[in-house]
Design a protein around this motif. Structure first.
Motif, PDB file in Angstrom:
ATOM      1  N   ARG A 189       0.653  -1.342  -0.096  1.00  0.00           N
ATOM      2  CA  ARG A 189      -0.126  -0.006   0.011  1.00  0.00           C
ATOM      3  C   ARG A 189       0.846   1.066  -0.118  1.00  0.00           C
ATOM      4  NH1 ARG A 189      -4.197  -2.599   3.048  1.00  0.00           N
ATOM      5  NH2 ARG A 189      -2.921  -1.660   5.074  1.00  0.00           N
ATOM      6  N   THR A 190       2.101   1.130   0.658  1.00  0.00           N
ATOM      7  CA  THR A 190       3.111   2.386   0.932  1.00  0.00           C
ATOM      8  C   THR A 190       4.078   2.125  -0.257  1.00  0.00           C
ATOM      9  OG1 THR A 190       4.061   1.204   2.441  1.00  0.00           O
ATOM     10  CG2 THR A 190       2.608   2.782   3.174  1.00  0.00           C
ATOM     11  N   ARG A 191       4.329   1.166  -0.823  1.00  0.00           N
ATOM     12  CA  ARG A 191       5.365   1.110  -1.894  1.00  0.00           C
ATOM     13  C   ARG A 191       5.061   0.380  -3.205  1.00  0.00           C
ATOM     14  NH1 ARG A 191      10.126  -2.065   0.828  1.00  0.00           N
ATOM     15  NH2 ARG A 191       9.315  -2.014   3.192  1.00  0.00           N
ATOM     16  N   ALA A 192       5.650   0.483  -4.054  1.00  0.00           N
ATOM     17  CA  ALA A 192       5.206  -0.129  -5.282  1.00  0.00           C
ATOM     18  C   ALA A 192       5.804  -1.632  -5.443  1.00  0.00           C
ATOM     19  CB  ALA A 192       5.583   0.498  -6.621  1.00  0.00           C
ATOM     20  N   SER A 193       7.031  -1.798  -4.674  1.00  0.00           N
ATOM     21  CA  SER A 193       7.564  -3.125  -4.528  1.00  0.00           C
ATOM     22  C   SER A 193       8.336  -3.243  -3.610  1.00  0.00           C
ATOM     23  CB  SER A 193       8.289  -3.210  -6.042  1.00  0.00           C
ATOM     24  OG  SER A 193       9.650  -2.342  -5.918  1.00  0.00           O
ATOM     25  N   PHE A 194       8.476  -4.819  -3.318  1.00  0.00           N
ATOM     26  CA  PHE A 194       9.575  -4.823  -2.185  1.00  0.00           C
ATOM     27  C   PHE A 194      10.288  -6.324  -2.577  1.00  0.00           C
ATOM     28  CE2 PHE A 194       5.685  -7.072  -0.866  1.00  0.00           C
ATOM     29  CZ  PHE A 194       6.157  -8.110  -0.575  1.00  0.00           C
ATOM     30  N   THR A 195      11.443  -6.446  -1.659  1.00  0.00           N
ATOM     31  CA  THR A 195      12.057  -7.687  -2.194  1.00  0.00           C
ATOM     32  C   THR A 195      12.017  -8.855  -0.879  1.00  0.00           C
ATOM     33  OG1 THR A 195      13.946  -6.286  -2.965  1.00  0.00           O
ATOM     34  CG2 THR A 195      14.432  -8.594  -2.474  1.00  0.00           C
ATOM     35  N   PHE A 196      11.487  -9.654  -1.558  1.00  0.00           N
ATOM     36  CA  PHE A 196      11.096 -10.865  -0.560  1.00  0.00           C
ATOM     37  C   PHE A 196      12.036 -11.198   0.389  1.00  0.00           C
ATOM     38  CE2 PHE A 196       8.397 -14.344   0.803  1.00  0.00           C
ATOM     39  CZ  PHE A 196       9.386 -15.405   0.998  1.00  0.00           C
ATOM     40  N   ASP A 197      13.368 -11.379  -0.104  1.00  0.00           N
ATOM     41  CA  ASP A 197      14.514 -11.861   0.692  1.00  0.00           C
ATOM     42  C   ASP A 197      14.535 -10.929   2.034  1.00  0.00           C
ATOM     43  OD1 ASP A 197      16.113 -14.129  -1.250  1.00  0.00           O
ATOM     44  OD2 ASP A 197      14.310 -12.437  -2.168  1.00  0.00           O
ATOM     45  N   GLU A 198      14.332  -9.593   1.551  1.00  0.00           N
ATOM     46  CA  GLU A 198      14.744  -8.665   2.760  1.00  0.00           C
ATOM     47  C   GLU A 198      13.613  -8.704   3.747  1.00  0.00           C
ATOM     48  OE1 GLU A 198      16.921  -5.228   0.200  1.00  0.00           O
ATOM     49  OE2 GLU A 198      15.254  -4.741   1.299  1.00  0.00           O
ATOM     50  N   GLU A 199      12.401  -9.026   3.564  1.00  0.00           N
ATOM     51  CA  GLU A 199      11.411  -8.951   4.360  1.00  0.00           C
ATOM     52  C   GLU A 199      11.454 -10.167   5.325  1.00  0.00           C
ATOM     53  OE1 GLU A 199      10.452  -5.512   3.653  1.00  0.00           O
ATOM     54  OE2 GLU A 199       9.300  -6.564   5.076  1.00  0.00           O
ATOM     55  N   VAL A 200      12.111 -11.262   4.814  1.00  0.00           N
ATOM     56  CA  VAL A 200      12.004 -12.554   5.656  1.00  0.00           C
ATOM     57  C   VAL A 200      13.470 -12.733   6.222  1.00  0.00           C
ATOM     58  CG1 VAL A 200      10.165 -13.595   4.420  1.00  0.00           C
ATOM     59  CG2 VAL A 200      12.720 -13.968   3.697  1.00  0.00           C
ATOM     60  N   ARG A 201      14.346 -11.923   6.031  1.00  0.00           N
ATOM     61  CA  ARG A 201      15.743 -12.147   6.668  1.00  0.00           C
ATOM     62  C   ARG A 201      15.576 -12.054   8.117  1.00  0.00           C
ATOM     63  NH1 ARG A 201      19.001  -8.355   3.419  1.00  0.00           N
ATOM     64  NH2 ARG A 201      18.839  -9.790   1.905  1.00  0.00           N
ATOM     65  N   GLY A 202      16.282 -13.060   8.742  1.00  0.00           N
ATOM     66  CA  GLY A 202      16.416 -13.286  10.212  1.00  0.00           C
ATOM     67  C   GLY A 202      15.187 -14.199  10.835  1.00  0.00           C
ATOM     68  N   LEU A 203      14.305 -14.707   9.961  1.00  0.00           N
ATOM     69  CA  LEU A 203      13.081 -15.249  10.329  1.00  0.00           C
ATOM     70  C   LEU A 203      13.382 -16.956  10.461  1.00  0.00           C
ATOM     71  CD1 LEU A 203      10.094 -13.732   8.441  1.00  0.00           C
ATOM     72  CD2 LEU A 203      10.854 -13.200  10.887  1.00  0.00           C
ATOM     73  N   SER A 204      12.867 -17.551  11.152  1.00  0.00           N
ATOM     74  CA  SER A 204      12.801 -19.160  11.227  1.00  0.00           C
ATOM     75  C   SER A 204      12.345 -19.595  10.025  1.00  0.00           C
ATOM     76  CB  SER A 204      12.265 -19.741  12.430  1.00  0.00           C
ATOM     77  OG  SER A 204      10.808 -19.667  11.930  1.00  0.00           O
ATOM     78  N   VAL A 205      13.138 -20.880   9.705  1.00  0.00           N
ATOM     79  CA  VAL A 205      12.814 -21.720   8.483  1.00  0.00           C
ATOM     80  C   VAL A 205      11.278 -21.950   8.403  1.00  0.00           C
ATOM     81  CG1 VAL A 205      12.943 -23.917   7.355  1.00  0.00           C
ATOM     82  CG2 VAL A 205      15.069 -22.998   8.797  1.00  0.00           C
TER      83      VAL A 205
END
Lengths: 263, 190, 190
Positions: A189-205
């Motif tokens: 809603r706030t940006r046109a795009s994002f990188t999946f890898d950045e959003e999940v970095r540091g999360l568990s498997v």
């Protein structure tokens, strides 16, 4: 009046005839349970219930027990037979646990019946909840001084993660997909795009996997487009404008890539 | 003296919820013994002249409510969201769990009932029969619920929830019988 | 006939607002002429027995009110000394969500708290601790809420909400990060 669930007529791909015959064939291993869609049996039964004037609780309970048994058998067939966890479930223990729960429930059911009796004895009690309409207006409430720390305490309680399930519970911890769906939607809603890898970095498997399922869900709903320049490359997610075959092809690549990545 | 009866009647009428003798004494600027006498006289007067309202004693507090019979029936038609209207079996069960275990959270209610109780709990809140009582410190800090004064009034609990019949004790015989039945069912499909 | 007087009295007593002759007729299942007669008789009876309440007519609608003199004076003393309750756990939690995430709408507050929060939000508005801040762009364009100057004063936040206590363990989280985390946790509690 209502009939036993056992004479329910079924017309499935793998089987046509009464429910009790299906059960007999399954139990004698003459019919592959894997081939039997339990959902269709349930739907057929619901169809019959709709036609009936009154619901016979005994008959419905019987059906529930039978279908639950079918589901359990089928899930054992579908899950890897080597799975130790399922083998560990002791039937006696399970029955004892279930019986204890049912007994507890009985106590509260009795209490509910007690409440209903009391209600009947009390009769119809009607009163006004709230002040009288023509009463003089209440003076504006004076507010007591408060500490900001109490707000932080309340917030921290909300931020308290649900405790990790203890060893008593065999089931692994599941990570819900929904929060990721919501989160990705908000991001877009706030940006046109994002990188999946950045959003999940540091999360568990597990969280990683849930996030990926969420992404697939959004693709399926044609809300987003995803791009992956190369195998194992970063997955770019953009707001969807048009959806089509190109998009689906892209997804298949991504899925293939991610599967290899997991392997 | 008879003036005090009128004062007490007015106080009970304007109050948003039942009042204690102490509340009445302070607002009426009278002592509690006088209040007691006034309450008695009010009760007699209301009964004597076939009034549409009667004095109600709930959890040691006093309120007025519509008299039983046609007045209560008409009054219930007027209120579209009666606290007691449409108390389903599920609602009664949920109320029972909350009344006996309060404060108690939804996960515990659902565990005992064996089904999700979210919608039922919401309905009970909207009827004013239960309200929130902070958060518990168990798994996920669930919101806890308790029964309200409205609950006491609707169920005619003069002594509050303490006046509820004690919950049946754990009965091992019941559990054993249930377990046997489960084994029978299990044997059916072996 | 005298029964209808009792019915009308009960109706006026339980009503949350003054009632029209039409309202009374529907609830009492009587015609308006009969209601008119019952209202007159009720007025006479209340006056005749020096009741603490009197019938009043306000812009064509009927209601009961405390009789002038000692009853009305006591009633207003009662209102004045209504104990000022501090913020309930539910109110405090709702206020915290609004303070840290503002502006925020009711659906989101309910989702994060895991319980419908409409009544609590309404109470906070009435106390002047929050007010409206436009509409959100999510589904249904919900009204958004923010904390007020009164809130700052009550919580001693002279510098506004920037002075809110940091959340231990979430020091670096901005409102968006906090929001995401709260939603994730709410989903886990489902």
């Amino acid at each position: 009046m209502s009939r036993s669930a056992l004479d329910l007529d079924l017309d499935l791909d793998a089987f046509s005839g009464p429910f009790d015959l299906l059960l007999a064939l399954v139990l004698r291993s003459e019919l592959e349970l894997v081939e039997v869609p339990v959902l269709e049996i349930v739907l057929a039964y619901l169809g019959r219930l709709e036609e009936e004037q009154a619901i016979d609780l005994e008959a419905v309970s019987e059906f529930l027990v039978l279908v639950a048994a079918l589901c359990e058998l089928k899930s054992r067939l579908l899950v890897d037979a080597d799975d130790d966890e399922l083998e560990e479930v002791d039937a006696d223990e399970a029955a004892a646990e279930l019986a204890a729960r049912l007994a507890e429930y009985q106590r509260f059911k009795q209490a509910a019946a007690g409440l209903a009796e009391r209600k009947l004895a009390a009769g119809l009690r009607v009163f006004r909840a709230g002040r009288a309409p023509l009463a003089p207006p209440r003076p504006p409430a004076e507010l007591v001084e408060e500490q900001p720390a109490r707000l932080a305490e309340a917030m921290l309680l909300l931020l308290e993660p649900p405790a990790v399930l203890g060893e008593v519970v065999i089931r692994g911890r599941t990570v819900p997909v929904r929060p990721f769906v919501d989160r990705f939607r908000r991001l877009l809603r706030t940006r046109a795009s994002f990188t999946f890898d950045e959003e999940v970095r540091g999360l568990s498997v597990a969280e990683h996997a849930a996030a990926f399922v969420a992404l697939l869900e959004l693709v399926k709903r044609e809300e987003v487009q995803v791009r992956q320049a190369s195998l194992f490359g970063e997955i770019g997610v953009t707001r969807s404008r048009v959806a089509g075959l190109v998009l689906r092809a892209t997804v298949e690549n991504v899925v293939a890539g991610d599967r290899e990545a997991v392997a | 003296m008879s003036d005090l009866v009128a004062v007490v009647e007015a106080l009970l009428f304007v109050a948003a919820e039942p009042l204690s003798r102490g509340d009445l004494a302070v607002a009426a600027e009278a002592d509690e013994t006088a209040i007691d006498r006034a309450l008695e006289e009010l009760q007699d007067r209301l009964a004597g002249r076939r009034s549409g309202v009667v004095l109600d004693r709930v959890s040691g507090r006093y309120g007025l409510r519509a008299a039983a019979g046609p007045p209560a029936e008409a009054a219930s038609r007027l209120q579209d969201r009666m606290p007691e209207r449409g108390l389903s079996a599920a609602a009664l069960e949920t109320l029972a769990v909350i009344a006996y275990l309060q404060p108690v959270g939804r996960p515990e209610i659902s565990r005992i009932r064996g089904v999700s109780s979210d919608a039922v709990v919401q309905g009970l809140i909207e009827r004013g029969l239960i309200d929130e009582a902070g958060r518990g410190d168990s798994l996920g800090a669930p919101i806890l619920y308790r029964t309200t004064g409205t609950f006491d009034r609707v169920f005619g609990l003069e002594g509050g929830t303490a006046g509820l019949a004690p919950l049946a004790g754990h009965d091992d015989a019941d559990a054993d019988a249930l377990r046997d039945r489960l084994h029978e069912l299990a044997a059916l499909r072996d």
